[in-house]
Design a protein around this motif. Structure first.
Motif, PDB file in Angstrom:
ATOM      1  N   GLY A 184       0.817  -1.211   0.000  1.00  0.00           N
ATOM      2  CA  GLY A 184       0.000   0.000   0.000  1.00  0.00           C
ATOM      3  C   GLY A 184       0.849   1.258   0.000  1.00  0.00           C
ATOM      4  N   LEU A 185       1.944   1.241   0.751  1.00  0.00           N
ATOM      5  CA  LEU A 185       2.820   2.408   0.812  1.00  0.00           C
ATOM      6  C   LEU A 185       3.452   2.691  -0.545  1.00  0.00           C
ATOM      7  CD1 LEU A 185       4.275   4.604   2.404  1.00  0.00           C
ATOM      8  CD2 LEU A 185       5.999   2.908   3.034  1.00  0.00           C
ATOM      9  N   VAL A 186       3.950   1.639  -1.204  1.00  0.00           N
ATOM     10  CA  VAL A 186       4.586   1.821  -2.513  1.00  0.00           C
ATOM     11  C   VAL A 186       3.593   2.358  -3.528  1.00  0.00           C
ATOM     12  CG1 VAL A 186       5.714   0.635  -4.430  1.00  0.00           C
ATOM     13  CG2 VAL A 186       6.329   0.053  -2.085  1.00  0.00           C
ATOM     14  N   ILE A 187       2.403   1.737  -3.564  1.00  0.00           N
ATOM     15  CA  ILE A 187       1.391   2.181  -4.522  1.00  0.00           C
ATOM     16  C   ILE A 187       0.981   3.618  -4.239  1.00  0.00           C
ATOM     17  CG2 ILE A 187      -0.986   1.795  -5.295  1.00  0.00           C
ATOM     18  CD1 ILE A 187      -0.515  -1.188  -4.776  1.00  0.00           C
ATOM     19  N   GLY A 188       0.837   3.950  -2.932  1.00  0.00           N
ATOM     20  CA  GLY A 188       0.469   5.316  -2.570  1.00  0.00           C
ATOM     21  C   GLY A 188       1.504   6.331  -3.018  1.00  0.00           C
ATOM     22  N   LEU A 189       2.803   5.988  -2.866  1.00  0.00           N
ATOM     23  CA  LEU A 189       3.861   6.897  -3.307  1.00  0.00           C
ATOM     24  C   LEU A 189       3.839   7.099  -4.816  1.00  0.00           C
ATOM     25  CD1 LEU A 189       6.821   5.717  -1.027  1.00  0.00           C
ATOM     26  CD2 LEU A 189       5.575   7.876  -0.885  1.00  0.00           C
ATOM     27  N   VAL A 190       3.619   6.017  -5.550  1.00  0.00           N
ATOM     28  CA  VAL A 190       3.579   6.120  -7.016  1.00  0.00           C
ATOM     29  C   VAL A 190       2.409   6.999  -7.451  1.00  0.00           C
ATOM     30  CG1 VAL A 190       3.213   4.824  -9.148  1.00  0.00           C
ATOM     31  CG2 VAL A 190       4.748   3.923  -7.393  1.00  0.00           C
ATOM     32  N   VAL A 191       1.244   6.777  -6.823  1.00  0.00           N
ATOM     33  CA  VAL A 191       0.069   7.598  -7.163  1.00  0.00           C
ATOM     34  C   VAL A 191       0.338   9.058  -6.851  1.00  0.00           C
ATOM     35  CG1 VAL A 191      -2.340   8.056  -6.558  1.00  0.00           C
ATOM     36  CG2 VAL A 191      -1.562   5.706  -6.879  1.00  0.00           C
ATOM     37  N   LEU A 192       0.984   9.330  -5.711  1.00  0.00           N
ATOM     38  CA  LEU A 192       1.292  10.710  -5.334  1.00  0.00           C
ATOM     39  C   LEU A 192       2.202  11.366  -6.363  1.00  0.00           C
ATOM     40  CD1 LEU A 192       1.142  13.001  -3.267  1.00  0.00           C
ATOM     41  CD2 LEU A 192       3.084  11.969  -2.077  1.00  0.00           C
ATOM     42  N   VAL A 193       3.213  10.641  -6.812  1.00  0.00           N
ATOM     43  CA  VAL A 193       4.131  11.188  -7.816  1.00  0.00           C
ATOM     44  C   VAL A 193       3.386  11.492  -9.111  1.00  0.00           C
ATOM     45  CG1 VAL A 193       6.107  10.640  -9.279  1.00  0.00           C
ATOM     46  CG2 VAL A 193       6.183  10.101  -6.832  1.00  0.00           C
ATOM     47  N   VAL A 194       2.496  10.578  -9.503  1.00  0.00           N
ATOM     48  CA  VAL A 194       1.721  10.791 -10.735  1.00  0.00           C
ATOM     49  C   VAL A 194       0.878  12.066 -10.620  1.00  0.00           C
ATOM     50  CG1 VAL A 194      -0.165   9.873 -12.142  1.00  0.00           C
ATOM     51  CG2 VAL A 194       1.663   8.363 -11.374  1.00  0.00           C
ATOM     52  N   LEU A 195       0.225  12.260  -9.467  1.00  0.00           N
ATOM     53  CA  LEU A 195      -0.608  13.446  -9.276  1.00  0.00           C
ATOM     54  C   LEU A 195       0.218  14.725  -9.311  1.00  0.00           C
ATOM     55  CD1 LEU A 195      -3.025  12.152  -6.471  1.00  0.00           C
ATOM     56  CD2 LEU A 195      -3.544  12.496  -8.898  1.00  0.00           C
ATOM     57  N   VAL A 196       1.399  14.678  -8.670  1.00  0.00           N
ATOM     58  CA  VAL A 196       2.264  15.861  -8.671  1.00  0.00           C
ATOM     59  C   VAL A 196       2.715  16.209 -10.087  1.00  0.00           C
ATOM     60  CG1 VAL A 196       4.495  16.763  -7.921  1.00  0.00           C
ATOM     61  CG2 VAL A 196       3.034  15.548  -6.290  1.00  0.00           C
ATOM     62  N   VAL A 197       3.152  15.201 -10.832  1.00  0.00           N
ATOM     63  CA  VAL A 197       3.607  15.438 -12.206  1.00  0.00           C
ATOM     64  C   VAL A 197       2.464  15.977 -13.057  1.00  0.00           C
ATOM     65  CG1 VAL A 197       4.430  14.307 -14.304  1.00  0.00           C
ATOM     66  CG2 VAL A 197       5.456  13.750 -12.099  1.00  0.00           C
ATOM     67  N   ALA A 198       1.263  15.382 -12.867  1.00  0.00           N
ATOM     68  CA  ALA A 198       0.108  15.845 -13.639  1.00  0.00           C
ATOM     69  C   ALA A 198      -0.221  17.297 -13.300  1.00  0.00           C
ATOM     70  CB  ALA A 198      -1.099  14.958 -13.355  1.00  0.00           C
ATOM     71  N   GLY A 199      -0.128  17.659 -12.004  1.00  0.00           N
ATOM     72  CA  GLY A 199      -0.417  19.026 -11.597  1.00  0.00           C
ATOM     73  C   GLY A 199       0.579  20.019 -12.178  1.00  0.00           C
ATOM     74  N   VAL A 200       1.859  19.654 -12.171  1.00  0.00           N
ATOM     75  CA  VAL A 200       2.892  20.533 -12.740  1.00  0.00           C
ATOM     76  C   VAL A 200       2.674  20.706 -14.227  1.00  0.00           C
ATOM     77  CG1 VAL A 200       5.344  20.735 -13.223  1.00  0.00           C
ATOM     78  CG2 VAL A 200       4.578  19.992 -10.960  1.00  0.00           C
ATOM     79  N   THR A 201       2.332  19.619 -14.919  1.00  0.00           N
ATOM     80  CA  THR A 201       2.110  19.681 -16.368  1.00  0.00           C
ATOM     81  C   THR A 201       0.952  20.601 -16.700  1.00  0.00           C
ATOM     82  OG1 THR A 201       2.929  17.422 -16.594  1.00  0.00           O
ATOM     83  CG2 THR A 201       1.627  18.300 -18.413  1.00  0.00           C
ATOM     84  N   VAL A 202      -0.167  20.466 -15.951  1.00  0.00           N
ATOM     85  CA  VAL A 202      -1.326  21.332 -16.192  1.00  0.00           C
ATOM     86  C   VAL A 202      -0.978  22.793 -15.945  1.00  0.00           C
ATOM     87  CG1 VAL A 202      -3.650  21.907 -15.381  1.00  0.00           C
ATOM     88  CG2 VAL A 202      -2.997  19.518 -15.726  1.00  0.00           C
ATOM     89  N   GLY A 203      -0.212  23.056 -14.868  1.00  0.00           N
ATOM     90  CA  GLY A 203       0.173  24.423 -14.550  1.00  0.00           C
ATOM     91  C   GLY A 203       1.011  25.055 -15.647  1.00  0.00           C
ATOM     92  N   LEU A 204       1.953  24.275 -16.207  1.00  0.00           N
ATOM     93  CA  LEU A 204       2.803  24.787 -17.288  1.00  0.00           C
ATOM     94  C   LEU A 204       1.987  25.092 -18.528  1.00  0.00           C
ATOM     95  CD1 LEU A 204       5.932  22.492 -16.894  1.00  0.00           C
ATOM     96  CD2 LEU A 204       5.762  24.922 -16.343  1.00  0.00           C
ATOM     97  N   ARG A 205       1.035  24.250 -18.863  1.00  0.00           N
ATOM     98  CA  ARG A 205       0.214  24.468 -20.029  1.00  0.00           C
ATOM     99  C   ARG A 205      -0.638  25.743 -19.885  1.00  0.00           C
ATOM    100  NH1 ARG A 205      -2.004  18.322 -21.343  1.00  0.00           N
ATOM    101  NH2 ARG A 205      -0.009  17.524 -22.156  1.00  0.00           N
ATOM    102  N   ARG A 206      -1.165  25.982 -18.654  1.00  0.00           N
ATOM    103  CA  ARG A 206      -1.972  27.190 -18.431  1.00  0.00           C
ATOM    104  C   ARG A 206      -1.121  28.434 -18.577  1.00  0.00           C
ATOM    105  NH1 ARG A 206      -5.639  25.400 -13.177  1.00  0.00           N
ATOM    106  NH2 ARG A 206      -7.041  23.940 -14.310  1.00  0.00           N
ATOM    107  N   ARG A 207       0.130  28.421 -18.091  1.00  0.00           N
ATOM    108  CA  ARG A 207       1.009  29.565 -18.220  1.00  0.00           C
ATOM    109  C   ARG A 207       1.281  29.890 -19.693  1.00  0.00           C
ATOM    110  NH1 ARG A 207       5.568  28.771 -13.464  1.00  0.00           N
ATOM    111  NH2 ARG A 207       4.129  28.968 -11.674  1.00  0.00           N
ATOM    112  N   ARG A 208       1.551  28.802 -20.429  1.00  0.00           N
ATOM    113  CA  ARG A 208       1.836  28.999 -21.851  1.00  0.00           C
ATOM    114  C   ARG A 208       0.609  29.568 -22.593  1.00  0.00           C
ATOM    115  NH1 ARG A 208       5.020  23.313 -22.982  1.00  0.00           N
ATOM    116  NH2 ARG A 208       6.937  23.868 -21.802  1.00  0.00           N
ATOM    117  N   ALA A 209      -0.565  29.084 -22.151  1.00  0.00           N
ATOM    118  CA  ALA A 209      -1.783  29.542 -22.785  1.00  0.00           C
ATOM    119  C   ALA A 209      -2.044  31.039 -22.474  1.00  0.00           C
ATOM    120  CB  ALA A 209      -2.979  28.713 -22.318  1.00  0.00           C
TER     121      ALA A 209
END
Length: 209
Positions: A184-209
């Motif tokens: 559970g800990l490993v899966i939780g960490l992976v999910v957290l990393v995915v969410l962080v990366v997704a959030g950063v990607t969305v933020g960069l796209r909004r800035r560019r827009a």
């Protein structure tokens, strides 16, 4: 790149958890059970390898036992006897000591000591041979390797002869611990990393827009 690294680390951790789950003993499949006999209907056999290395084995030989050898065999232990004497004299248990020849008598300073005890009692060096001892129901049979010691100094098994219905030997504890990997800990960490990366990607796209 960060997401790939996190997934790779998670995969390595999962692999490490799986690789630690192999059993530690080489007992005979289908013979006996691991741990103490749960009640007085059987004989608990304890094998302490001492300085030969390896976890102390605790096995149950269920039901009545004709003698000490049958108790060991019915507990699932792999045995080798001494030359023409066969299993009347035990040379190796579970293949140990590996470097010892069984064609003749083992040296006195490198041999297996044979011990007996009642449940809740104390280990006593057996006064009869292993084939001449008829273990009472619910009793303990112990084997402890003696290296570079005189007969009177042979060490008894380091496990007290006290029946513990819920106890398991150290080898099985290690297996259980390795199988309780924190997935559970490993899966939780992976999910957290995915969410962080997704959030950063969305933020960069909004800035560019």
């Amino acid at each position: 790149m960060r997401l790939f690294s996190a997934l790779a680390v998670g995969a390595l951790l999962v692999t490490a958890g799986l690789s630690g789950a192999s059993p530690a003993s080489a007992t005979v499949p289908g013979k006996g059970t691991a741990g103490y006999c749960p009640d007085a209907n059987g004989v608990t056999v304890v094998v302490d390898f001492q300085d030969l290395g390896g976890d102390t084995l605790i096995r149950c030989a269920p039901g009545p036992q004709a003698n000490g050898v049958t108790a060991m065999q019915n507990a699932g232990l792999d045995l080798a006897g001494v030359g023409k004497y066969g299993l009347a004299l035990i040379c190796k248990i579970e293949g140990k000591p590996a470097d010892q020849s069984c064609s003749g008598m083992p040296p006195e300073n490198a041999t297996w000591g044979f011990w007996t005890a009642t449940d809740g009692g104390k280990w006593a060096s057996s006064q009869v041979g292993v084939q001449g001892w008829q273990p009472p129901a619910g009793s303990f049979e112990g084997w402890s390797f003696a290296h570079d010691k005189a007969f009177q100094d042979y060490p008894p098994p380091r496990v007290a002869p006290v029946r513990k219905a819920n106890a398991v030997p150290a080898a099985d504890v290690a297996t259980a611990e390795s199988s309780s990997f924190p997935w559970g800990l490993v899966i939780g960490l992976v999910v957290l990393v995915v969410l962080v990366v997704a959030g950063v990607t969305v933020g960069l796209r909004r800035r560019r827009a």
